[in-house]
Scaffold this motif. Structure first.
Motif, PDB file in Angstrom:
ATOM      1  N   PHE A  14     -25.531  69.418  63.880  1.00 44.28           N
ATOM      2  CA  PHE A  14     -24.294  70.192  63.857  1.00 44.28           C
ATOM      3  C   PHE A  14     -23.068  69.323  64.143  1.00 44.28           C
ATOM      4  CE2 PHE A  14     -27.190  73.870  64.584  1.00 44.28           C
ATOM      5  CZ  PHE A  14     -26.886  74.522  63.398  1.00 44.28           C
ATOM      6  N   ALA A  15     -23.202  68.312  64.976  1.00 44.70           N
ATOM      7  CA  ALA A  15     -22.069  67.430  65.253  1.00 44.70           C
ATOM      8  C   ALA A  15     -21.690  66.621  64.019  1.00 44.70           C
ATOM      9  CB  ALA A  15     -22.395  66.504  66.417  1.00 44.70           C
ATOM     10  N   VAL A  16     -22.683  66.167  63.275  1.00 46.32           N
ATOM     11  CA  VAL A  16     -22.413  65.362  62.082  1.00 46.32           C
ATOM     12  C   VAL A  16     -21.821  66.215  60.962  1.00 46.32           C
ATOM     13  CG1 VAL A  16     -23.547  64.050  60.230  1.00 46.32           C
ATOM     14  CG2 VAL A  16     -24.112  63.580  62.606  1.00 46.32           C
ATOM     15  N   ASN A  17     -22.301  67.444  60.816  1.00 42.70           N
ATOM     16  CA  ASN A  17     -21.865  68.292  59.709  1.00 42.70           C
ATOM     17  C   ASN A  17     -20.661  69.166  60.011  1.00 42.70           C
ATOM     18  OD1 ASN A  17     -23.759  67.478  57.790  1.00 42.70           O
ATOM     19  ND2 ASN A  17     -25.325  68.659  58.841  1.00 42.70           N
ATOM     20  N   SER A  18     -20.148  69.115  61.206  1.00 39.65           N
ATOM     21  CA  SER A  18     -18.991  69.955  61.523  1.00 39.65           C
ATOM     22  C   SER A  18     -17.718  69.275  61.045  1.00 39.65           C
ATOM     23  CB  SER A  18     -18.919  70.218  63.018  1.00 39.65           C
ATOM     24  OG  SER A  18     -18.695  69.018  63.714  1.00 39.65           O
ATOM     25  N   SER A  19     -16.736  70.080  60.707  1.00 43.13           N
ATOM     26  CA  SER A  19     -15.444  69.537  60.308  1.00 43.13           C
ATOM     27  C   SER A  19     -14.482  69.754  61.465  1.00 43.13           C
ATOM     28  CB  SER A  19     -14.929  70.218  59.048  1.00 43.13           C
ATOM     29  OG  SER A  19     -14.730  71.588  59.296  1.00 43.13           O
ATOM     30  N   PHE A  20     -13.785  68.723  61.802  1.00 46.67           N
ATOM     31  CA  PHE A  20     -12.869  68.784  62.915  1.00 46.67           C
ATOM     32  C   PHE A  20     -11.471  69.073  62.401  1.00 46.67           C
ATOM     33  CE2 PHE A  20     -16.361  66.084  64.259  1.00 46.67           C
ATOM     34  CZ  PHE A  20     -16.722  66.718  65.440  1.00 46.67           C
ATOM     35  N   VAL A  21     -10.740  69.877  63.114  1.00 46.89           N
ATOM     36  CA  VAL A  21      -9.387  70.235  62.725  1.00 46.89           C
ATOM     37  C   VAL A  21      -8.469  69.064  63.064  1.00 46.89           C
ATOM     38  CG1 VAL A  21      -7.487  71.833  63.110  1.00 46.89           C
ATOM     39  CG2 VAL A  21      -9.836  72.664  63.129  1.00 46.89           C
ATOM     40  N   LYS A  22      -7.753  68.613  62.060  1.00 47.89           N
ATOM     41  CA  LYS A  22      -6.801  67.534  62.286  1.00 47.89           C
ATOM     42  C   LYS A  22      -5.475  68.137  62.711  1.00 47.89           C
ATOM     43  CE  LYS A  22      -8.651  64.103  59.197  1.00 47.89           C
ATOM     44  NZ  LYS A  22      -8.344  63.139  58.158  1.00 47.89           N
ATOM     45  N   GLU A  23      -4.787  67.418  63.565  1.00 49.52           N
ATOM     46  CA  GLU A  23      -3.492  67.872  64.022  1.00 49.52           C
ATOM     47  C   GLU A  23      -2.486  66.747  63.869  1.00 49.52           C
ATOM     48  OE1 GLU A  23      -3.577  69.517  67.913  1.00 49.52           O
ATOM     49  OE2 GLU A  23      -5.240  70.841  67.470  1.00 49.52           O
ATOM     50  N   THR A  24      -1.224  67.143  63.784  1.00 48.18           N
ATOM     51  CA  THR A  24      -0.172  66.143  63.628  1.00 48.18           C
ATOM     52  C   THR A  24       0.316  65.621  64.964  1.00 48.18           C
ATOM     53  OG1 THR A  24       1.476  67.889  63.566  1.00 48.18           O
ATOM     54  CG2 THR A  24       0.619  67.104  61.454  1.00 48.18           C
ATOM     55  N   GLY A  25       0.086  66.369  66.028  1.00 44.77           N
ATOM     56  CA  GLY A  25       0.511  65.932  67.349  1.00 44.77           C
ATOM     57  C   GLY A  25       1.816  66.560  67.790  1.00 44.77           C
ATOM     58  N   VAL A  26       2.421  67.390  66.953  1.00 44.00           N
ATOM     59  CA  VAL A  26       3.688  68.024  67.298  1.00 44.00           C
ATOM     60  C   VAL A  26       3.713  69.411  66.654  1.00 44.00           C
ATOM     61  CG1 VAL A  26       4.976  67.065  65.340  1.00 44.00           C
ATOM     62  CG2 VAL A  26       6.182  67.639  67.429  1.00 44.00           C
ATOM     63  N   GLU A  27       4.365  70.331  67.300  1.00 45.78           N
ATOM     64  CA  GLU A  27       4.466  71.708  66.805  1.00 45.78           C
ATOM     65  C   GLU A  27       5.716  71.838  65.932  1.00 45.78           C
ATOM     66  OE1 GLU A  27       2.635  75.164  66.444  1.00 45.78           O
ATOM     67  OE2 GLU A  27       1.825  73.633  67.752  1.00 45.78           O
ATOM     68  N   VAL A  28       5.553  72.395  64.737  1.00 47.67           N
ATOM     69  CA  VAL A  28       6.701  72.615  63.856  1.00 47.67           C
ATOM     70  C   VAL A  28       6.750  74.078  63.454  1.00 47.67           C
ATOM     71  CG1 VAL A  28       6.783  70.279  62.923  1.00 47.67           C
ATOM     72  CG2 VAL A  28       5.397  71.965  61.783  1.00 47.67           C
ATOM     73  N   ASP A  29       7.956  74.569  63.210  1.00 55.45           N
ATOM     74  CA  ASP A  29       8.173  75.942  62.757  1.00 55.45           C
ATOM     75  C   ASP A  29       8.336  75.891  61.243  1.00 55.45           C
ATOM     76  OD1 ASP A  29       8.683  78.627  62.651  1.00 55.45           O
ATOM     77  OD2 ASP A  29      10.760  78.466  63.334  1.00 55.45           O
ATOM     78  N   ARG A  30       7.252  76.184  60.521  1.00 58.01           N
ATOM     79  CA  ARG A  30       7.267  76.046  59.061  1.00 58.01           C
ATOM     80  C   ARG A  30       8.116  77.137  58.421  1.00 58.01           C
ATOM     81  NH1 ARG A  30       0.912  75.675  58.273  1.00 58.01           N
ATOM     82  NH2 ARG A  30       1.221  77.659  59.303  1.00 58.01           N
ATOM     83  N   PRO A  31       8.735  76.815  57.310  1.00 57.47           N
ATOM     84  CA  PRO A  31       9.491  77.833  56.576  1.00 57.47           C
ATOM     85  C   PRO A  31       8.536  78.809  55.888  1.00 57.47           C
ATOM     86  CG  PRO A  31       9.480  75.766  55.362  1.00 57.47           C
ATOM     87  CD  PRO A  31       8.824  75.493  56.679  1.00 57.47           C
ATOM     88  N   THR A  32       9.065  79.951  55.481  1.00 53.35           N
ATOM     89  CA  THR A  32       8.252  80.927  54.761  1.00 53.35           C
ATOM     90  C   THR A  32       8.553  80.846  53.273  1.00 53.35           C
ATOM     91  OG1 THR A  32       9.920  82.650  55.066  1.00 53.35           O
ATOM     92  CG2 THR A  32       8.169  82.523  56.712  1.00 53.35           C
ATOM     93  N   ALA A  33       7.577  81.237  52.457  1.00 53.19           N
ATOM     94  CA  ALA A  33       7.757  81.235  51.007  1.00 53.19           C
ATOM     95  C   ALA A  33       6.875  82.322  50.408  1.00 53.19           C
ATOM     96  CB  ALA A  33       7.385  79.873  50.421  1.00 53.19           C
ATOM     97  N   ILE A  93       2.410  61.185  62.549  1.00 52.47           N
ATOM     98  CA  ILE A  93       1.146  61.063  61.821  1.00 52.47           C
ATOM     99  C   ILE A  93       0.070  60.734  62.844  1.00 52.47           C
ATOM    100  CG2 ILE A  93      -0.168  59.802  60.075  1.00 52.47           C
ATOM    101  CD1 ILE A  93       2.411  59.171  58.637  1.00 52.47           C
ATOM    102  N   GLU A  94      -1.036  61.466  62.796  1.00 52.27           N
ATOM    103  CA  GLU A  94      -2.166  61.250  63.698  1.00 52.27           C
ATOM    104  C   GLU A  94      -1.737  61.238  65.160  1.00 52.27           C
ATOM    105  OE1 GLU A  94      -4.181  57.690  62.335  1.00 52.27           O
ATOM    106  OE2 GLU A  94      -5.580  58.959  61.253  1.00 52.27           O
ATOM    107  N   GLN A  95      -0.947  62.192  65.548  1.00 50.09           N
ATOM    108  CA  GLN A  95      -0.481  62.378  66.924  1.00 50.09           C
ATOM    109  C   GLN A  95       0.328  61.195  67.448  1.00 50.09           C
ATOM    110  OE1 GLN A  95      -3.943  63.460  69.200  1.00 50.09           O
ATOM    111  NE2 GLN A  95      -4.220  65.351  68.075  1.00 50.09           N
ATOM    112  N   GLN A  96       0.967  60.474  66.541  1.00 46.11           N
ATOM    113  CA  GLN A  96       1.822  59.355  66.929  1.00 46.11           C
ATOM    114  C   GLN A  96       3.175  59.506  66.244  1.00 46.11           C
ATOM    115  OE1 GLN A  96       0.166  55.554  65.962  1.00 46.11           O
ATOM    116  NE2 GLN A  96      -1.823  56.013  66.845  1.00 46.11           N
ATOM    117  N   ARG A  97       4.224  59.312  67.011  1.00 48.14           N
ATOM    118  CA  ARG A  97       5.567  59.310  66.424  1.00 48.14           C
ATOM    119  C   ARG A  97       5.773  57.957  65.767  1.00 48.14           C
ATOM    120  NH1 ARG A  97      11.336  58.934  69.257  1.00 48.14           N
ATOM    121  NH2 ARG A  97      12.540  59.272  67.379  1.00 48.14           N
TER     122      ARG A  97
END
Length: 135
Positions: free
Chosen positions: A31-50, A73-77
């Motif tokens: 299960f550890a090998v086959n699981s997909s991990f959620v990637k994050e940018t490292g900062v919270e943004v308020d996305r626009p709507t469309a 990118i990758e939790q680094q400014r």
């Protein structure tokens, strides 16, 4: 003469759990090998709507642009001039990956366009800008 073999009480009456423990560890590794991990940018943004926002599969390269013009990118400014180098490195690690720019709705359009341009110059064919679907 007939002999009866009797065991002393408590000897050899236990359950062998070694195969069970081995199986649990094998399942854990599977299960550890086959699981997909959620990637994050490292900062919270308020996305626009469309209204035309579509759900997209998880992109391999996430780039965030904050309302203050910071690029993450990758939790680094990172500096805006280093976007292409970072994206080229990530693209070399997974050539089939697409890029997703998560720009704050108050971010400057010029900075978002620079990031988009640098991602395309780095060799990424599919670059999308994230939006929240209007209800």
């Amino acid at each position: 003469m007939h002999r009866t073999h009797t065991r002393p009480p408590g000897v050899g009456a236990g359950l062998n759990v070694t195969p069970l423990i081995d199986m649990v560890f094998i399942l854990l590794i599977f299960f550890a090998v086959n699981s997909s991990f959620v990637k994050e940018t490292g900062v919270e943004v308020d996305r626009p709507t469309a209204q035309s926002a579509e759900r997209q599969d998880q992109a391999g390269i996430l780039i965030a642009v904050t309302k203050d013009g910071e690029v993450w990118i990758e939790q680094q400014r990172i500096d805006i001039r280093a976007v292409r180098g970072h994206v080229e490195r990530l693209h070399a690690e997974s050539p089939e990956a697409s890029a997703l720019i998560m720009a704050d709705k108050h971010a400057e359009t010029g900075i978002v366009m620079q990031v988009l341009d640098q991602a395309r110059l780095a060799g990424i064919d599919q670059v999308a800008v994230a939006a929240t679907e209007e209800l």
